[in-house]
Motif scaffolding. Sequence first.
Motif, PDB file in Angstrom:
ATOM      1  N   PHE A  94      20.819  71.056  -4.421  1.00 28.87           N
ATOM      2  CA  PHE A  94      21.788  70.467  -3.931  1.00 28.87           C
ATOM      3  C   PHE A  94      22.673  71.784  -2.793  1.00 28.87           C
ATOM      4  N   ILE A  95      21.985  71.769  -1.459  1.00 25.75           N
ATOM      5  CA  ILE A  95      23.029  72.768  -0.341  1.00 25.75           C
ATOM      6  C   ILE A  95      23.543  71.714   0.563  1.00 25.75           C
ATOM      7  N   ASN A  96      24.656  72.161   0.839  1.00 25.55           N
ATOM      8  CA  ASN A  96      25.915  71.225   1.430  1.00 25.55           C
ATOM      9  C   ASN A  96      26.276  72.676   2.841  1.00 25.55           C
ATOM     10  N   GLY A  97      26.745  71.264   3.894  1.00 25.78           N
ATOM     11  CA  GLY A  97      27.166  71.712   4.703  1.00 25.78           C
ATOM     12  C   GLY A  97      27.585  70.836   5.802  1.00 25.78           C
ATOM     13  N   ALA A  98      28.145  71.128   6.595  1.00 23.26           N
ATOM     14  CA  ALA A  98      28.435  70.262   7.970  1.00 23.26           C
ATOM     15  C   ALA A  98      27.534  70.042   8.280  1.00 23.26           C
ATOM     16  N   ASP A 100      28.211  70.285  11.637  1.00 18.84           N
ATOM     17  CA  ASP A 100      28.059  71.766  12.774  1.00 18.84           C
ATOM     18  C   ASP A 100      28.877  72.997  12.631  1.00 18.84           C
ATOM     19  N   ASP A 101      28.789  73.131  11.280  1.00 20.05           N
ATOM     20  CA  ASP A 101      28.643  73.888  10.631  1.00 20.05           C
ATOM     21  C   ASP A 101      27.092  75.684  10.859  1.00 20.05           C
ATOM     22  N   GLU A 102      27.690  76.133  12.095  1.00 25.14           N
ATOM     23  CA  GLU A 102      26.669  77.305  12.485  1.00 25.14           C
ATOM     24  C   GLU A 102      25.842  78.226  11.061  1.00 25.14           C
ATOM     25  N   SER A 103      26.658  78.185  10.640  1.00 21.68           N
ATOM     26  CA  SER A 103      25.723  79.409   9.815  1.00 21.68           C
ATOM     27  C   SER A 103      24.909  79.196   8.661  1.00 21.68           C
ATOM     28  N   ILE A 104      25.275  77.361   8.356  1.00 20.52           N
ATOM     29  CA  ILE A 104      23.480  76.712   7.138  1.00 20.52           C
ATOM     30  C   ILE A 104      22.543  77.631   7.630  1.00 20.52           C
ATOM     31  N   ASN A 105      22.097  77.473   6.777  1.00 23.62           N
ATOM     32  CA  ASN A 105      20.550  78.069   6.538  1.00 23.62           C
ATOM     33  C   ASN A 105      19.708  77.196   6.941  1.00 23.62           C
ATOM     34  N   ILE A 106      19.544  77.336   7.549  1.00 28.65           N
ATOM     35  CA  ILE A 106      17.912  76.227   7.849  1.00 28.65           C
ATOM     36  C   ILE A 106      16.789  76.292   6.848  1.00 28.65           C
ATOM     37  N   GLU A 107      16.250  77.303   6.217  1.00 29.22           N
ATOM     38  CA  GLU A 107      15.451  77.326   5.394  1.00 29.22           C
ATOM     39  C   GLU A 107      15.827  76.414   4.097  1.00 29.22           C
ATOM     40  N   GLU A 108      17.003  77.503   4.109  1.00 27.35           N
ATOM     41  CA  GLU A 108      16.988  76.177   2.845  1.00 27.35           C
ATOM     42  C   GLU A 108      17.598  74.802   2.667  1.00 27.35           C
ATOM     43  N   MET A 109      17.774  74.110   3.959  1.00 24.82           N
ATOM     44  CA  MET A 109      17.724  73.234   4.064  1.00 24.82           C
ATOM     45  C   MET A 109      16.372  72.378   4.242  1.00 24.82           C
ATOM     46  N   GLU A 110      15.494  73.226   4.994  1.00 26.20           N
ATOM     47  CA  GLU A 110      14.119  72.179   4.342  1.00 26.20           C
ATOM     48  C   GLU A 110      13.049  72.762   2.964  1.00 26.20           C
ATOM     49  N   LYS A 111      14.109  74.124   2.504  1.00 25.39           N
ATOM     50  CA  LYS A 111      13.733  74.313   1.027  1.00 25.39           C
ATOM     51  C   LYS A 111      14.091  72.595   0.345  1.00 25.39           C
ATOM     52  N   GLN A 112      15.391  72.376   0.537  1.00 26.72           N
ATOM     53  CA  GLN A 112      16.155  70.979   0.027  1.00 26.72           C
ATOM     54  C   GLN A 112      14.796  70.296   0.371  1.00 26.72           C
ATOM     55  N   ALA A 145      23.930  59.124  -1.494  1.00 26.24           N
ATOM     56  CA  ALA A 145      22.140  58.135  -1.097  1.00 26.24           C
ATOM     57  C   ALA A 145      22.941  56.765   0.320  1.00 26.24           C
ATOM     58  N   SER A 146      24.180  56.322  -0.825  1.00 23.13           N
ATOM     59  CA  SER A 146      24.743  55.407  -0.150  1.00 23.13           C
ATOM     60  C   SER A 146      26.926  55.523   0.106  1.00 23.13           C
ATOM     61  N   ARG A 147      27.217  56.634  -0.166  1.00 28.37           N
ATOM     62  CA  ARG A 147      27.928  56.695   0.116  1.00 28.37           C
ATOM     63  C   ARG A 147      28.460  58.355   0.169  1.00 28.37           C
ATOM     64  N   SER A 148      29.273  59.110   1.161  1.00 31.03           N
ATOM     65  CA  SER A 148      30.048  60.153   1.175  1.00 31.03           C
ATOM     66  C   SER A 148      31.450  59.924   1.263  1.00 31.03           C
ATOM     67  N   PRO A 149      32.297  60.937   0.603  1.00 31.70           N
ATOM     68  CA  PRO A 149      33.162  60.324  -0.106  1.00 31.70           C
ATOM     69  C   PRO A 149      33.473  62.092   0.352  1.00 31.70           C
ATOM     70  N   TYR A 150      33.486  62.784   0.606  1.00 32.78           N
ATOM     71  CA  TYR A 150      33.610  64.271   1.409  1.00 32.78           C
ATOM     72  C   TYR A 150      32.871  64.512   1.941  1.00 32.78           C
ATOM     73  N   PRO A 151      33.213  65.852   2.999  1.00 34.33           N
ATOM     74  CA  PRO A 151      32.291  65.919   4.000  1.00 34.33           C
ATOM     75  C   PRO A 151      31.094  67.338   3.646  1.00 34.33           C
ATOM     76  N   GLY A 152      29.948  67.234   4.676  1.00 36.58           N
ATOM     77  CA  GLY A 152      29.274  68.572   3.969  1.00 36.58           C
ATOM     78  C   GLY A 152      27.960  68.263   3.231  1.00 36.58           C
ATOM     79  N   LEU A 153      28.164  66.319   2.865  1.00 37.56           N
ATOM     80  CA  LEU A 153      26.443  65.877   2.181  1.00 37.56           C
ATOM     81  C   LEU A 153      25.556  65.779   2.957  1.00 37.56           C
ATOM     82  N   GLY A 154      25.592  65.808   4.269  1.00 38.19           N
ATOM     83  CA  GLY A 154      24.338  64.780   5.132  1.00 38.19           C
ATOM     84  C   GLY A 154      23.254  64.983   4.904  1.00 38.19           C
TER      85      GLY A 154
END
Length: 247
Positions: A94-98, A100-112, A145-154
């Motif tokens: 579980f790695i979250n981030g909006a 438009d958040d420029e600080s997001i670690n793309i490598e971690e997102m790919e690992k997810q 997967a079917s609802r987004s209750p708060y930001p950063g879960l995309g």
Amino acid sequence: MSKLKNKTAFVTGGSRGIGAGIVKELATQGANVIFTYLSSDQKAKELVDLIESLGVKGKAIKADTGNKQDIESAIRSATELGKIDILVNNAGLFINGAVDDESINIEEMEKQWNVNVLGVAHTVRSILPLMNDGGRIISIGSTGASRSPYPGLGDYSATKAALAAYTRSWARDLGGRNITVNIIQPGLINTDMNPSDGPFSEHMLQAVALGRYGQPKDIGLAVAFLASDDAQYITGTTLNVDGGQSA
């Protein structure tokens, strides 16, 4: 209870939290259980001891679900107990981030993505030749997967939506072998990563119809049901175990 007596289950990410709840319940209902884990040797050993105290066989295998070679080696080791009847895809990141958040670690997102989607797909493909006809494949998704209750879960939610899509397609692919494929989507479950007394728990509980957190055992019971003969005509289905959060 012995609804799963003489069955063999393979669970990814089974040493703690929801995974441990699944492993315990499958063993309680009579299944031999092999599970993978990533870091906690002591917790894995304690869980194997618990499994074996229930009169069934248990085995822990250290493996990274996002690593193709690790998964293939773990599956080969698992089949030392015979063919697999039940596969539970529980390991996940579980790695979250909006967006438009420029600080997001793309490598971690790919690992997810590698763990939550590609790792599951490779596990299923690798285990199918070693699975008995009439087997069960159960994946652990998310109500995200079917609802987004708060930001950063995309990014996380997208991985779980992909897993739900795989579930529906695999149910079609494997119906001829009488292998059922289903996905469970937990809501708020009391674990180390999301404790029921956490700083945001009171706010999050406002969306839960039952007004309380679930326990890992609740997910374990749902998995055991889908793995049993009681669920032999259920496939391609999404089961929300969320206390009414998605109602």
